[in-house]
Design an enzyme around this catalytic site. Structure first.
Site, PDB file in Angstrom:
ATOM      1  CB  SER A 258     -15.338  72.916  33.272  1.00 34.32           C
ATOM      2  OG  SER A 258     -14.722  71.982  34.095  1.00 34.32           O
ATOM      3  CG  HIS A 399     -18.440  69.582  36.072  1.00 33.33           C
ATOM      4  ND1 HIS A 399     -17.903  70.690  36.671  1.00 33.33           N
ATOM      5  CD2 HIS A 399     -17.709  69.375  34.952  1.00 33.33           C
ATOM      6  CE1 HIS A 399     -16.886  71.126  35.952  1.00 33.33           C
ATOM      7  NE2 HIS A 399     -16.758  70.355  34.896  1.00 33.33           N
TER       8      HIS A 399
HETATM    9  C1  GTR Z   1     -11.398  68.189  35.138  1.00 34.99           C
HETATM   10  C2  GTR Z   1     -10.480  69.109  35.901  1.00 34.99           C
HETATM   11  C3  GTR Z   1     -11.280  70.281  36.373  1.00 34.99           C
HETATM   12  C4  GTR Z   1     -12.164  70.866  35.276  1.00 34.99           C
HETATM   13  C5  GTR Z   1     -12.713  69.817  34.325  1.00 34.99           C
HETATM   14  C6  GTR Z   1     -13.249  70.330  32.983  1.00 34.99           C
HETATM   15  O1  GTR Z   1     -10.846  67.014  34.768  1.00 34.99           O
HETATM   16  O2  GTR Z   1      -9.950  68.405  36.987  1.00 34.99           O
HETATM   17  O3  GTR Z   1     -10.427  71.248  36.939  1.00 34.99           O
HETATM   18  O4  GTR Z   1     -11.521  71.848  34.605  1.00 34.99           O
HETATM   19  O5  GTR Z   1     -11.788  68.883  33.996  1.00 34.99           O
HETATM   20  O6  GTR Z   1     -12.734  71.268  32.407  1.00 34.99           O
HETATM   21  O7  GTR Z   1     -14.194  69.700  32.517  1.00 34.99           O
END
Ligand code: GTR
Length: 422
Positions: A258, A399
């Site tokens: 991420s 995710h």
């Molecule tokens: C979210 C962000 C993403 C991603 C994520 C993370 O809120 O919008 O770009 O980086 O965090 O790092 O878990």
């Protein structure tokens, strides 16, 4: 702060709650492929003066520096210099960990000289039975360094979905760590607390302040944002690894999930000592093409997390076509070194197709350098890894950085080190 809250979507949800314009932007997020719109990507093989890059030497001498400069100036901010005087201090004696499979070291990096203070801390696990210098998987918050054991597979799921229990997380983390160690790799994880806290109001309180670069207010156009400071930290860990005979510092894989996947790509793009880069669900301003209007956009991310970037990126929020680079060129900067991009089916926020397309559009640079590439032109079905020197998979699910992802990475890295590297 615990790794789960730090990486989860809690920060974004808070921003959505607090900021009406951001809430409005988030409400308009496009998930319809038919509405992505048309776009023209900058060509990584065309110089700003219009000339085509026709050989490896032109890429290395002319085009690569041009793109690297554009990413520094317009996207992530300037890369910080390597401090002249540093010390790496053990925070305690090296000690056996993971039922004797590993030796754990906790290190504190101090900057000395004109500016003095703790720049960061990091933790390293080396396989205890290695008979040759170990290659390393290195990342920011790859595991929670506060624990006695690494937890590299901590699930970071979206709110509302089933969260694994603590016991499940521990079991899966240990299993992955054991596999990594048994295959002869070490693991290293940076803690960002001293480096640059992940906070709009505090991110300058670490290394930027220590180096005399902190500024009042948010985000200076010429300074590195937080992602760049984290990437700088990864390079400094590599400086330390280069001093250890137990480590093969020419085989350091920089990996992240991420926001730390974005960081891993930027670190590898800038620092050519990283042998391989892996970006797991890195999304917007990571592997995903910025010009695709799908999921998180530059307009959203620069409003939610302006401090992650250099101060100029926000100006492109509503005119992304004017940005001189796009993210396929970030991947291309890593060429000819192997790179792995991974997406997840339900991680639409990160734009899985945009991540695949960026990998694909980086391929011409790999081919110019005679370094293979992705090898396929269409996004594969879920759970069908593809690729050659550019690896890619679209995992089922959310995710997250899962055991499945780690299996693919271990396989990819084994293969790359086996056949490509001395
Ligand atoms: C979210 C962000 C993403 C991603 C994520 C993370 O809120 O919008 O770009 O980086 O965090 O790092 O878990």
């Amino acid at each position: 702060m615990n790794a789960k809250t730090m990486f989860g979507c809690s920060t974004l949800l808070l921003w959505i709650f607090l900021s009406r314009p951001l809430a409005a932007l988030a409400a308009e997020v496009n998930y319809d492929e038919a509405k992505v719109g048309n776009y023209t990507l900058p060509d990584p093989l065309r110089l700003e003066d219009g000339r085509w890059v026709t050989n490896a030497s032109m890429w290395l001498r002319l085009r690569r520096p041009e793109i690297l400069e554009q990413f520094q100036r317009e996207v992530y901010g300037r890369f910080l210099p390597r401090p002249a005087e540093v010390r790496f201090l053990p925070m305690q004696e090296p000690k056996p960990a993971l039922e004797g499979r590993a030796i754990r070291r906790d290190i504190q990096m101090e900057i000395t000289g004109a500016f003095q203070g703790t720049a960061m801390t990091f933790t390293l696990y080396l396989p205890s039975n290695a008979n040759k210098p170990a290659p390393i998987f290195l990342g920011v918050h790859l595991f929670d360094t506060a624990r006695e054991y690494p937890l590299p597979a901590v699930a970071r799921r979206l709110p509302g979905s089933k969260r694994p229990t603590e016991a499940e997380n521990v079991a899966s983390g240990r299993q992955v760590a054991n596999q990594i160690l048994e295959r002869g790799y070490g693991l290293a994880s940076v803690n960002i607390q001293h480096l640059a806290p992940d906070s709009a109001t505090n991110y300058q309180s670490g290394v930027l302040r220590l180096l005399g670069r902190a500024r009042e207010g948010v985000v200076s156009p010429d300074e590195s944002g937080a992602l760049g400071v984290w990437a700088w930290g990864l390079s400094r860990v590599l400086d330390y690894l280069e001093t250890l005979p137990e480590v093969n510092a020419r085989r350091v894989v920089v990996i992240g999930h991420s926001r730390m996947g974005k960081t891993a790509l930027w670190a590898a793009a800038h620092d050519e000592r990283f042998a391989i880069a892996i970006a797991n669900c890195s999304g917007c301003a990571g592997a995903a093409l910025s010009r695709r209007n799908y999921g998180e956009t530059l307009a959203i991310i620069t409003q939610a997390f302006p401090f992650w970037f250099g101060g100029r990126l926000a100006a492109y929020a509503n005119r992304v076509d004017a940005l001189p680079v796009d993210q396929h060129e970030l991947i291309a900067l890593i060429a000819p070194r192997p790179v792995y991009i991974a997406s997840a089916v339900e991680d639409r926020w990160a734009d899985p197709k945009g991540e695949f397309l960026a990998a694909w559009h980086a391929e011409p640079v790999y081919q110019l350098l005679n370094a293979g590439g992705l090898g396929v032109a269409t996004q594969p079905a879920a759970d069908h890894p593809v690729g050659d020197t550019i690896g890619y998979h679209l995992r089922s699910g959310q995710h997250d950085l899962t055991d499945y992802d780690w299996q693919q990475y271990l396989h990819f890295v084994d293969r790359q080190f086996g056949r490509l590297m001395p």
